[in-house]
Design an enzyme around this catalytic site. Structure first.
Site: not given
Length: 240
Positions: A98, A146
């Site tokens: 992430h 993302e």
């Protein structure tokens, strides 16, 4: 040993980060479990390490993931997150790389290998189409595409929606069957609907749910939109 992990399309990921823990996290997980069954949408629920066992015991349909792990083996490593411990607590998978917990490609490759060894599925984040293609070569179970600029604060525009097809193409040039989740900048059910309609296999939200005036209600709206958009896509395919 590659695990026999299965997830249906479409699916949705709820990342708690550090917004919720304990009883509140379990309550949200129980509601997510209900929505998973009601709408027929698989849900990945990324909980705090300390809540994995509580959440897994309180639910039956959602897929409980850890928010990170380290590619370590039992033994030395104070403060490291042991893959075997996550598995024993009830996790079925792990989120890796992430933007708030980035890994080098070397460490990421080691982490995916360790997850495979213990039977944890891997959802790996990629910040661009180039990184997505590189990660696809490591053969994780799923990729979460993302833009770091959108995480927790952005809102999606037309250009972001156009990027979905480009990212899908880049990743599937490497791995044709790779499930791809497109996230970040998801503020409401309209964003969810548009992303699935644009070609995503899945999407997800953290702040869009956690910061909503009524988090449970927003979560249901988002899950319902996933199901509605996917149904529309499938119907259009049949008509082609």
């Amino acid at each position: 040993m590659k695990k026999a992990f299965k997830i249906g399309k479409p699916f949705f990921e709820i990342g708690l980060k550090t917004y919720l823990y304990g009883e509140e996290a379990v309550a949200l997980a129980v509601e997510a479990d209900r929505l998973c069954e009601k709408y027929g949408v698989d849900i990945i629920f990324s909980a705090q390490y300390t809540d994995i066992e509580l959440v897994s015991k309180a639910t039956k349909s959602i897929k409980v993931f850890a928010q990170h792990m380290d590619p370590v083996y039992p033994g030395r490593g104070v403060g490291a997150v042991l893959p075997e411990a996550l598995k024993a607590a009830g996790a079925v998978g792990v989120l890796l790389n992430h933007a708030e917990k980035p890994l080098t490609m070397e460490v990421l490759a080691q982490s995916i290998q360790r997850a495979d060894e213990v039977g944890l599925a891997t959802l790996v984040c990629a910040g661009s189409s180039l990184e997505g293609a590189e990660i696809a070569c490591l053969n994780p179970d799923m990729i979460l595409a993302e833009s770091p600029a959108l995480i927790g604060k952005g809102s999606r525009g037309p250009q972001d929606m156009e990027e979905i097809a480009k990212i899908n193409h880049a990743i599937r040039q490497v791995n044709l069957d790779m499930p791809i989740l497109h996230g970040a900048g998801i503020t409401d059910e309209k964003d969810v609907y548009e992303i699935i309609r644009a070609g995503a296999d899945a999407t997800g939200s953290t702040s869009g749910i956690m910061k909503a005036e009524k988090p449970f209600e927003m979560m249901e709206k988002m899950i319902a939109s996933v199901a509605e958009a996917w149904k529309k896509r499938e119907k259009e395919k049949e008509c082609q």
